[in-house]
Design a protein around this motif. Structure first.
Motif, PDB file in Angstrom:
ATOM      1  N   MET A 355       0.808  -1.222   0.000  1.00 22.22           N
ATOM      2  CA  MET A 355       0.000   0.000   0.000  1.00 22.22           C
ATOM      3  C   MET A 355       0.840   1.271   0.000  1.00 22.22           C
ATOM      4  O   MET A 355       0.375   2.326   0.398  1.00 22.22           O
ATOM      5  N   ARG A 356       2.075   1.190  -0.446  1.00 18.64           N
ATOM      6  CA  ARG A 356       2.880   2.398  -0.546  1.00 18.64           C
ATOM      7  C   ARG A 356       2.354   3.291  -1.675  1.00 18.64           C
ATOM      8  O   ARG A 356       1.911   2.780  -2.699  1.00 18.64           O
ATOM      9  N   PRO A 357       2.440   4.603  -1.508  1.00 13.49           N
ATOM     10  CA  PRO A 357       2.058   5.507  -2.622  1.00 13.49           C
ATOM     11  C   PRO A 357       2.918   5.224  -3.849  1.00 13.49           C
ATOM     12  O   PRO A 357       4.023   4.685  -3.744  1.00 13.49           O
ATOM     13  N   GLN A 442      -6.632   8.436  -0.718  1.00 14.19           N
ATOM     14  CA  GLN A 442      -5.398   7.743  -0.308  1.00 14.19           C
ATOM     15  C   GLN A 442      -5.339   7.625   1.213  1.00 14.19           C
ATOM     16  O   GLN A 442      -5.017   6.563   1.762  1.00 14.19           O
ATOM     17  N   ALA A 443      -5.663   8.713   1.925  1.00 12.15           N
ATOM     18  CA  ALA A 443      -5.607   8.707   3.390  1.00 12.15           C
ATOM     19  C   ALA A 443      -6.624   7.731   3.975  1.00 12.15           C
ATOM     20  O   ALA A 443      -6.328   7.006   4.938  1.00 12.15           O
ATOM     21  N   GLN A 446      -5.434   4.158   3.427  1.00  7.24           N
ATOM     22  CA  GLN A 446      -4.333   3.846   4.345  1.00  7.24           C
ATOM     23  C   GLN A 446      -4.864   3.602   5.752  1.00  7.24           C
ATOM     24  O   GLN A 446      -4.376   2.713   6.467  1.00  7.24           O
ATOM     25  N   GLU A 447      -5.868   4.365   6.168  1.00  4.93           N
ATOM     26  CA  GLU A 447      -6.447   4.193   7.508  1.00  4.93           C
ATOM     27  C   GLU A 447      -7.070   2.803   7.670  1.00  4.93           C
ATOM     28  O   GLU A 447      -6.823   2.103   8.654  1.00  4.93           O
ATOM     29  N   PHE A 449      -6.510   0.148   5.780  1.00  3.37           N
ATOM     30  CA  PHE A 449      -5.482  -0.885   5.621  1.00  3.37           C
ATOM     31  C   PHE A 449      -4.685  -1.060   6.912  1.00  3.37           C
ATOM     32  O   PHE A 449      -4.351  -2.181   7.304  1.00  3.37           O
ATOM     33  N   LYS A 450      -4.396   0.047   7.584  1.00  3.51           N
ATOM     34  CA  LYS A 450      -3.644  -0.028   8.844  1.00  3.51           C
ATOM     35  C   LYS A 450      -4.415  -0.838   9.880  1.00  3.51           C
ATOM     36  O   LYS A 450      -3.837  -1.675  10.581  1.00  3.51           O
TER      37      LYS A 450
END
Length: 535
Positions: A355-357, A442-443, A446-447, A449-450
């Motif tokens: 999940m890296r940009p 994107q944010a 990421q939330e 996925f974390k």
């Protein structure tokens, strides 16, 4: 004059390389199944394997691609090292066809090939015809690129400095071979180097023995592609690439030692020097095959000595000791250790990457994740076979339940690997589109996925400690993930209503990634349920 000559030479070379790329890519996509079938079916006998390599490489027009395919087949366990070695020798012969075709000087028909190929490439409704059209365009480009290089080389005859440099290199064949090796390793297409040698020889600026030294370097340099592709693969796959290098290196040493005889043989094949260079390319690979084909077994053994089995090789079940399957306590503990190893691969090598940009993503991420997923698949199969071997009559009731739990968890871990690979596929779509997610999207991704990642780590920690309380906490978090999924979809749809360009262009991938997050969490919950005995 020099600038124009260099511009035309590099431009012609660029057209040639792009044409080779289109040929190889188009034909691979048009007939990948047939190629894999040929390589997989006729390689048990070394002679048949050699012929298979010859046929496939004539079709694909590059031995580097064939060798990389062999490396991947061996890595996936579809082919043994011994089967691959004969194919490599045949592939080298097949790769000489390009130079032979260039020697026919078909450049007058090059642009017609582009025109004819463009018709199915643009208008056909069938993918196979589009791919064949792509390959035909590639053929036109390599012939046209060779013609451009030929025209560009004419003024070089009147440049004393350039002639002196080539004379110096030609008078030191070993140095000329090293230069050609490095150039071929850079462009990764040996045919391009051979065509450059043919062009310079045809214009009288490079003697035949110098051109043949370039041919030898081209053959050695082409091994770089397979060597590079094998770096991230198994020890067995690395041996295939090393064997390819040893075959070529041995041949280059032999032919450089007898360079005068080699030059005489090439000269005797044709009065035309360009054809002599092309024939010299073919002669090298045919004679090299005849020399080394009887010794493929020995070369295979040598590569094993050079690259012995590593104790830390990932695609090995480290803890599944077959000698203790009769002792259920130890056998089940061994399986638990192997499962934690699978989880560690996911936690440390797959989750952090996926999940890296875009700006921070690794090159060939999908390939790397597939390699890791192959390891997980292998370990899952090994665990399943190991558990089956534990005699049920030796198991108590609790141990029988533990055996089933372990199989469930192994299955979930294997599926998590599949999901992460599918996520990489989705990211590849974003890369291809050239459009990033919106900053808000994107944010949010990421939330979520974390949180999913934290649940996976928590589930495996509960398994490692056999902690049912910790496992129950993972299960209780499931509604939170479901609510977050609804919120993320709602936020994304609101951005669509506002006609956010990034959201509009990435919507299908955005939705699919959310689905994959749910699948990941489902498997983490399933692992937690197995810890609690809910199976």
């Amino acid at each position: 004059m020099l600038f124009n000559a260099v511009t035309s030479l590099t431009g012609g070379l660029a057209l040639f390389l792009f044409g080779m790329h289109m040929i190889s890519g188009g034909l691979q996509k048009a007939a990948s199944r047939q190629v894999q079938y040929i390589l997989g079916r006729v390689t048990k006998n070394r002679v048949y394997g050699m012929l298979a390599g010859l046929l496939v490489t004539i079709f694909l027009q590059t031995s580097a691609v064939t060798t990389v395919l062999l490396v991947s087949f061996v890595n996936a366990g579809l082919m043994s090292l011994g089967q691959a070695l004969g194919v490599i020798l045949g592939a080298a012969i097949g790769s000489t066809l390009t130079a032979q075709l260039i020697a026919f000087r078909l450049s007058d028909y090059a642009l017609w090939a582009v025109v004819v190929g463009l018709i199915p490439y643009l208008f056909s409704q069938r993918f196979r015809w589009r791919h064949l059209g792509e390959a035909l365009i590639g053929f036109g480009l390599i012939f046209y690129g060779a013609a451009v290089m030929g025209e560009a080389a004419i003024p070089l005859r009147s440049m004393p400095g350039f002639i002196h440099l080539l004379d110096h290199l030609a008078s030191h064949p070993w140095l000329m071979t090293i230069v050609a090796t490095l150039f071929t390793a850079f462009v990764q297409v040996s045919a391009a180097t051979v065509v450059v040698a043919m062009t310079l020889a045809a214009q009288g600026v490079l003697p035949l023995y110098g051109a043949l030294a370039v041919v030898l370097g081209a053959n050695l340099g082409t091994t770089a592609t397979a060597l590079i592709s094998s770096l991230a693969l198994s020890r067995e796959a690395k041996r295939v690439a090393v064997a390819h290098f040893l075959f070529k290196l041995g041949g280059v040493i032999i032919f450089l030692t007898f360079l005068r005889l080699y030059t005489w043989l090439a000269q005797a094949t044709s009065p035309d020097i360009a054809r002599q260079v092309a024939n010299g390319h073919t002669l090298f690979n045919v004679i090299n095959m005849l020399i080394f084909l009887p010794f493929t077994t020995w070369v295979g053994q040598l590569t094993i000595k050079l690259l012995p089995d590593a104790p830390e090789e990932e695609k090995v079940a480290k803890y599944l000791d077959p000698s203790v399957v009769e002792v259920p306590e130890i056998a089940l503990a061994n399986v638990s250790r192997e499962l934690l190893r699978m989880a560690n691969i996911i936690k440390q090598e797959m989750f952090p990457r996926v999940m890296r940009p875009l700006a921070e993503r690794e090159v060939d991420l999908l390939l790397k994740l597939k390699r890791l997923d192959n390891i997980l698949d292998y370990l899952y199969q090994a665990i399943a076979r190991y558990l089956v071997r534990i005699p049920e009559e030796n198991l108590g009731e609790d141990q029988l339940i533990s055996k089933i739990k372990l199989l469930y968890i192994a299955n979930d871990l294997e599926h998590i690997g599949d999901v992460l690979v599918e996520m990489a596929h989705q990211w590849q779509k974003i890369e291809a589109s050239g459009v990033e997610f919106s900053p808000e999207g994107q944010a949010e991704l990421q939330e979520m996925f974390k949180k999913v990642q934290e649940n996976f780590v928590g589930a495996m920690e509960a398994f490692a400690a056999n902690d049912e309380v910790a496992a129950a906490q993972i299960i209780r978090r499931r509604p939170e993930i479901l609510r977050l999924e609804k919120d993320l979809r709602c936020s994304h749809f609101q951005r669509l209503q506002q006609e956010n360009r990034f959201s509009l262009e990435t919507t299908s991938v955005h939705m699919e990634l959310i689905n994959q997050f749910l699948r990941l969490n489902m498997h983490s919950v399933s692992i937690a349920e197995a810890v609690m005995g809910i199976i």
